[in-house]
Design a protein around this motif. Structure first.
Motif, mmCIF file in Angstrom:
data_model
loop_
_atom_site.group_PDB
_atom_site.id
_atom_site.type_symbol
_atom_site.label_atom_id
_atom_site.label_comp_id
_atom_site.label_asym_id
_atom_site.label_seq_id
_atom_site.Cartn_x
_atom_site.Cartn_y
_atom_site.Cartn_z
ATOM 1 N N PHE A 116 0.852 -1.190 0.000
ATOM 2 C CA PHE A 116 0.000 0.000 0.000
ATOM 3 C C PHE A 116 0.890 1.243 0.000
ATOM 4 N N ILE A 117 0.341 2.343 -0.516
ATOM 5 C CA ILE A 117 1.017 3.641 -0.363
ATOM 6 C C ILE A 117 0.301 4.381 0.754
ATOM 7 N N GLU A 118 1.027 4.674 1.819
ATOM 8 C CA GLU A 118 0.446 5.377 2.952
ATOM 9 C C GLU A 118 0.760 6.865 2.858
ATOM 10 N N ARG A 119 0.055 7.646 3.645
ATOM 11 C CA ARG A 119 0.161 9.100 3.552
ATOM 12 C C ARG A 119 1.605 9.590 3.754
ATOM 13 N N GLU A 120 2.281 9.032 4.752
ATOM 14 C CA GLU A 120 3.656 9.467 5.028
ATOM 15 C C GLU A 120 4.607 9.089 3.890
ATOM 16 N N GLU A 121 4.357 7.953 3.249
ATOM 17 C CA GLU A 121 5.188 7.539 2.118
ATOM 18 C C GLU A 121 5.012 8.498 0.946
ATOM 19 N N LEU A 122 3.763 8.862 0.682
ATOM 20 C CA LEU A 122 3.482 9.800 -0.406
ATOM 21 C C LEU A 122 4.157 11.144 -0.127
ATOM 22 N N LYS A 123 4.063 11.592 1.111
ATOM 23 C CA LYS A 123 4.680 12.866 1.478
ATOM 24 C C LYS A 123 6.198 12.797 1.331
ATOM 25 N N GLU A 124 6.787 11.692 1.776
ATOM 26 C CA GLU A 124 8.240 11.527 1.690
ATOM 27 C C GLU A 124 8.715 11.545 0.238
ATOM 28 N N MET A 125 7.990 10.835 -0.637
ATOM 29 C CA MET A 125 8.347 10.812 -2.054
ATOM 30 C C MET A 125 8.182 12.196 -2.674
ATOM 31 N N PHE A 126 7.104 12.869 -2.324
ATOM 32 C CA PHE A 126 6.839 14.190 -2.885
ATOM 33 C C PHE A 126 7.931 15.175 -2.478
ATOM 34 N N LEU A 127 8.335 15.121 -1.206
ATOM 35 C CA LEU A 127 9.403 16.007 -0.731
ATOM 36 C C LEU A 127 10.729 15.695 -1.433
ATOM 37 N N ALA A 128 10.981 14.402 -1.689
ATOM 38 C CA ALA A 128 12.208 14.006 -2.388
ATOM 39 C C ALA A 128 12.208 14.545 -3.817
ATOM 40 N N LEU A 129 11.055 14.450 -4.484
ATOM 41 C CA LEU A 129 10.941 14.960 -5.850
ATOM 42 C C LEU A 129 11.132 16.468 -5.893
ATOM 43 N N LEU A 130 10.582 17.170 -4.909
ATOM 44 C CA LEU A 130 10.769 18.620 -4.832
ATOM 45 C C LEU A 130 12.242 18.962 -4.629
ATOM 46 N N ASN A 131 12.901 18.207 -3.747
ATOM 47 C CA ASN A 131 14.306 18.437 -3.449
ATOM 48 C C ASN A 131 15.176 18.233 -4.687
ATOM 49 N N GLU A 132 14.891 17.170 -5.446
ATOM 50 C CA GLU A 132 15.682 16.878 -6.635
ATOM 51 C C GLU A 132 15.424 17.882 -7.750
ATOM 52 N N SER A 133 14.267 18.563 -7.695
ATOM 53 C CA SER A 133 13.946 19.573 -8.700
ATOM 54 C C SER A 133 14.302 20.976 -8.212
ATOM 55 N N ASP A 134 14.892 21.049 -7.010
ATOM 56 C CA ASP A 134 15.228 22.338 -6.395
ATOM 57 C C ASP A 134 14.018 23.259 -6.296
ATOM 58 N N GLN A 152 -8.408 12.045 -3.813
ATOM 59 C CA GLN A 152 -8.754 11.533 -5.135
ATOM 60 C C GLN A 152 -8.416 10.047 -5.291
ATOM 61 N N ALA A 153 -7.254 9.639 -4.766
ATOM 62 C CA ALA A 153 -6.769 8.271 -5.023
ATOM 63 C C ALA A 153 -7.350 7.221 -4.076
ATOM 64 N N ASP A 154 -7.560 7.570 -2.813
ATOM 65 C CA ASP A 154 -8.033 6.598 -1.815
ATOM 66 C C ASP A 154 -9.549 6.463 -1.918
ATOM 67 N N SER A 155 -10.009 5.764 -2.939
ATOM 68 C CA SER A 155 -11.443 5.730 -3.243
ATOM 69 C C SER A 155 -12.270 5.006 -2.190
ATOM 70 N N ASN A 156 -11.679 4.056 -1.467
ATOM 71 C CA ASN A 156 -12.470 3.358 -0.430
ATOM 72 C C ASN A 156 -12.303 3.978 0.959
ATOM 73 N N GLY A 157 -11.490 5.041 1.031
ATOM 74 C CA GLY A 157 -11.380 5.806 2.273
ATOM 75 C C GLY A 157 -10.757 5.086 3.445
ATOM 76 N N ASP A 158 -9.864 4.098 3.169
ATOM 77 C CA ASP A 158 -9.263 3.363 4.289
ATOM 78 C C ASP A 158 -7.920 3.942 4.732
ATOM 79 N N GLY A 159 -7.552 5.095 4.187
ATOM 80 C CA GLY A 159 -6.333 5.767 4.628
ATOM 81 C C GLY A 159 -5.062 5.284 3.965
ATOM 82 N N LYS A 160 -5.182 4.455 2.919
ATOM 83 C CA LYS A 160 -4.021 3.990 2.172
ATOM 84 C C LYS A 160 -4.448 3.707 0.734
#
Length: 206
Positions: A116-134, A152-160
């Protein structure tokens, strides 16, 4: 047109035959041979052991062997063999099916390998992408983007986000996969010289 007499060199550790790799990927045999020349160049840029280490990958990507990179840091054993190098690049080939790209992106975002992709994982990846793009965004903006993505993505609302939800989200947001196609991989034999030059690495063998 084969590539610069690759057979005259001692093969690197983990070498796989170009014909085998070509049968498993979107690359031709000649293109795999060209990638082998690139692999040898990168794998001798720092450690000269025929394997691409995390620092060598970062040097090729960022001209800096010390820069943090979440993608490079996810390599568990810290090295890339030739077969893995070709199969990884294949994900970015224009002819690779979209579903393979979507599945690869899911595994990339699933940092803890839970399925599963959890909220903290998504945030961590997003921050990494921002960092690499300066790119710098406020904490509030980052939280808002993560919240909207989950909304938008968590259509069943289970938090992942599971794989099926991810596939649906990716199909609705094609920009998500935009950076997962590199047009020059379509014919690596013609782009090979400039592709190698981008690494800015000297190689006495070529």
């Amino acid at each position: 047109m084969g590539c610069m007499n690759s057979k005259s060199f001692k093969h690197t550790p983990g070498y796989e035959e170009p014909s085998v790799l070509a049968s498993e990927t979107s690359f031709s045999v000649n293109e795999v041979e060209a990638l082998y020349e690139l692999f040898k160049k990168l794998s001798h840029s720092i450690f000269k052991d025929g394997l691409i280490h995390k620092e060598e990958l970062q040097l090729a990507l960022f001209r800096n062997s010390n820069r943090k990179n979440l993608f490079a840091d996810r390599k568990r054993n810290g090295v890339i063999e030739f077969g893995e190098f070709v199969r990884s690049l294949n994900i970015f080939h224009p002819d690779t099916p979209k579903l393979e790209k979507i599945n690869f992106a899911f595994r990339l975002y699933d940092l803890r390998n839970t399925g599963f992709i959890e909220r903290e994982e998504l945030k961590e990846m997003f921050l990494a992408l921002l960092n690499e793009s300066d790119i710098s965004l406020s904490d509030d903006m980052v939280e808002l983007i993560v919240h909207k993505t989950f909304e938008q993505a968590d259509s069943n609302g289970d938090g992942k986000i599971d794989l099926e939800e991810w596939k649906e989200f990716a199909s609705q947001n094609p920009a998500l996969l935009k950076n997962m196609t590199l047009p020059y991989l379509k014919d690596i034999t013609t782009t090979f010289p400039s592709f190698v030059m981008k690494s800015e690495i000297e190689d006495d063998d070529l």
